[in-house]
Design a protein around this motif. Structure first.
Motif, PDB file in Angstrom:
ATOM      1  N   UNK A 165       0.835  -1.211   0.000  1.00 49.64           N
ATOM      2  CA  UNK A 165       0.000   0.000   0.000  1.00 49.64           C
ATOM      3  C   UNK A 165       0.869   1.259   0.000  1.00 49.64           C
ATOM      4  N   UNK A 166       1.968   1.206   0.754  1.00 49.13           N
ATOM      5  CA  UNK A 166       2.869   2.362   0.792  1.00 49.13           C
ATOM      6  C   UNK A 166       3.478   2.610  -0.584  1.00 49.13           C
ATOM      7  N   UNK A 167       3.835   1.544  -1.277  1.00 51.94           N
ATOM      8  CA  UNK A 167       4.411   1.681  -2.614  1.00 51.94           C
ATOM      9  C   UNK A 167       3.403   2.279  -3.587  1.00 51.94           C
ATOM     10  N   UNK A 168       2.146   1.851  -3.515  1.00 52.33           N
ATOM     11  CA  UNK A 168       1.096   2.432  -4.371  1.00 52.33           C
ATOM     12  C   UNK A 168       0.941   3.922  -4.081  1.00 52.33           C
ATOM     13  N   UNK A 169       0.940   4.270  -2.812  1.00 56.49           N
ATOM     14  CA  UNK A 169       0.812   5.675  -2.421  1.00 56.49           C
ATOM     15  C   UNK A 169       1.989   6.494  -2.940  1.00 56.49           C
ATOM     16  N   UNK A 170       3.188   5.966  -2.771  1.00 54.41           N
ATOM     17  CA  UNK A 170       4.392   6.691  -3.201  1.00 54.41           C
ATOM     18  C   UNK A 170       4.417   6.869  -4.714  1.00 54.41           C
ATOM     19  N   UNK A 171       3.974   5.855  -5.451  1.00 53.22           N
ATOM     20  CA  UNK A 171       3.915   5.985  -6.921  1.00 53.22           C
ATOM     21  C   UNK A 171       2.917   7.050  -7.332  1.00 53.22           C
ATOM     22  N   UNK A 172       1.801   7.111  -6.637  1.00 52.30           N
ATOM     23  CA  UNK A 172       0.791   8.125  -6.953  1.00 52.30           C
ATOM     24  C   UNK A 172       1.285   9.529  -6.629  1.00 52.30           C
ATOM     25  N   UNK A 213       9.696   6.600 -10.285  1.00 49.90           N
ATOM     26  CA  UNK A 213      11.122   6.810 -10.075  1.00 49.90           C
ATOM     27  C   UNK A 213      11.500   7.096  -8.637  1.00 49.90           C
ATOM     28  N   UNK A 214      10.603   7.688  -7.884  1.00 53.96           N
ATOM     29  CA  UNK A 214      10.892   8.050  -6.489  1.00 53.96           C
ATOM     30  C   UNK A 214      10.247   7.115  -5.477  1.00 53.96           C
ATOM     31  N   UNK A 215       9.349   6.251  -5.939  1.00 56.90           N
ATOM     32  CA  UNK A 215       8.510   5.469  -5.028  1.00 56.90           C
ATOM     33  C   UNK A 215       9.319   4.649  -4.026  1.00 56.90           C
ATOM     34  N   UNK A 219       1.181   7.146   4.943  1.00 52.76           N
ATOM     35  CA  UNK A 219       0.881   7.885   3.707  1.00 52.76           C
ATOM     36  C   UNK A 219       1.196   9.373   3.878  1.00 52.76           C
ATOM     37  N   UNK A 220       0.872   9.926   5.025  1.00 48.79           N
ATOM     38  CA  UNK A 220       1.189  11.334   5.293  1.00 48.79           C
ATOM     39  C   UNK A 220       2.696  11.548   5.341  1.00 48.79           C
ATOM     40  N   UNK A 221       3.407  10.603   5.922  1.00 48.76           N
ATOM     41  CA  UNK A 221       4.872  10.696   5.975  1.00 48.76           C
ATOM     42  C   UNK A 221       5.461  10.669   4.565  1.00 48.76           C
ATOM     43  N   UNK A 222       4.932   9.820   3.700  1.00 45.27           N
ATOM     44  CA  UNK A 222       5.399   9.752   2.313  1.00 45.27           C
ATOM     45  C   UNK A 222       5.165  11.083   1.619  1.00 45.27           C
ATOM     46  N   UNK A 223       3.962  11.645   1.795  1.00 47.43           N
ATOM     47  CA  UNK A 223       3.647  12.936   1.167  1.00 47.43           C
ATOM     48  C   UNK A 223       4.577  14.020   1.691  1.00 47.43           C
ATOM     49  N   UNK A 232      10.753  22.034 -15.240  1.00 44.91           N
ATOM     50  CA  UNK A 232      12.206  22.105 -15.353  1.00 44.91           C
ATOM     51  C   UNK A 232      12.906  22.294 -14.014  1.00 44.91           C
ATOM     52  N   UNK A 233      12.381  23.145 -13.158  1.00 43.84           N
ATOM     53  CA  UNK A 233      13.060  23.458 -11.906  1.00 43.84           C
ATOM     54  C   UNK A 233      12.682  22.457 -10.816  1.00 43.84           C
ATOM     55  N   UNK A 234      11.379  22.257 -10.597  1.00 44.42           N
ATOM     56  CA  UNK A 234      10.939  21.337  -9.551  1.00 44.42           C
ATOM     57  C   UNK A 234      10.976  19.879 -10.002  1.00 44.42           C
ATOM     58  N   UNK A 235      10.957  19.665 -11.327  1.00 42.32           N
ATOM     59  CA  UNK A 235      11.000  18.300 -11.848  1.00 42.32           C
ATOM     60  C   UNK A 235       9.721  17.517 -11.619  1.00 42.32           C
ATOM     61  N   UNK A 236       8.607  18.201 -11.509  1.00 44.83           N
ATOM     62  CA  UNK A 236       7.340  17.511 -11.287  1.00 44.83           C
ATOM     63  C   UNK A 236       6.929  16.755 -12.546  1.00 44.83           C
ATOM     64  N   UNK A 237       6.326  15.579 -12.384  1.00 43.32           N
ATOM     65  CA  UNK A 237       5.823  14.834 -13.536  1.00 43.32           C
ATOM     66  C   UNK A 237       4.679  15.597 -14.209  1.00 43.32           C
TER      67      UNK A 237
END
Length: 194
Positions: free
Chosen positions: A33-40, A45-47, A77-81, A139-144
């Motif tokens: 579940x943590x991996x799904x949350x991190x991917x979302x 790449x960061x999950x 989930x909050x810690x991941x965010x 470019x700067x923040x690298x957001x998807x």
């Protein structure tokens, strides 16, 4: 409380009393579940890094007497965010420095194509606000593109197209400024702003 929450609370107590092996049970129970949350949140790449860091941080919190009291998964989930946002903030404060060999070659060629900080601000301020935002986020923040799209209310394809136009506008604004400073003379184009 859910049955797993009751079991998790028992594990929290075990960890706080010094049984660190109880964390492996929490890890096995909540990793997927943590991996799904991190991917979302941060993309694939960061999950893995986000999940690893989140479990480490939560374990440290529990060992220090804080951390979750009842529900582990929402806390995780909050810690991941929070880790993802902290990373964005940290990268936003970093000043990228170019490869010294490339900069030396540019200077050896007599090229002044590397912009100073004031010139960059002037060129960016000439762009429309939406272009500046998409350039900043991609470019700067690298957001998807998916994250930028959610923030701007656009699809990923629309964000990609907007980014393409914004980079073209940035390139044109830079070249116009360079020509104006050189009195209309052509300027070497050895640096691409893509």
């Amino acid at each position: 409380m859910q049955p797993t929450d009751v079991e998790d609370v028992t594990l929290f107590s075990a960890i706080r009393s010094g049984d660190v092996s109880a964390m492996s049970v929490l890890y096995a129970r909540h990793h997927a579940a943590a991996l799904r949350t991190a991917r979302a949140i941060g993309g694939p790449g960061l999950a893995d890094d986000l999940v690893s860091d989140a479990f480490t941080r939560v374990l440290s919190s529990i060992l220090n007497g804080s951390g979750p009291e009842h529900a582990f998964r929402p806390y995780l989930a909050t810690t991941i965010r929070n880790l993802y946002v902290d990373g964005l903030r940290r990268r936003a404060r970093e000043l990228p420095v170019g490869d010294p060999e490339v900069l030396d070659r540019l200077q050896a060629d007599g090229s002044d194509a590397v912009l100073g900080a004031n010139e960059v601000v002037d060129v960016l301020s000439a762009l429309p606000p939406r272009w500046r935002e998409v350039l900043w986020r991609t470019l700067i923040l690298g957001e998807p593109l998916s994250v930028v799209g959610e923030r701007l209310g656009l699809s990923e394809n629309a964000v990609a197209a907007l980014g393409f136009r914004a980079r073209g506008g940035l390139r044109a604004a830079y070249l116009a400024r360079a020509r104006a400073e050189d009195g209309g003379a052509s300027r070497p184009a050895s640096v691409q702003l893509t």
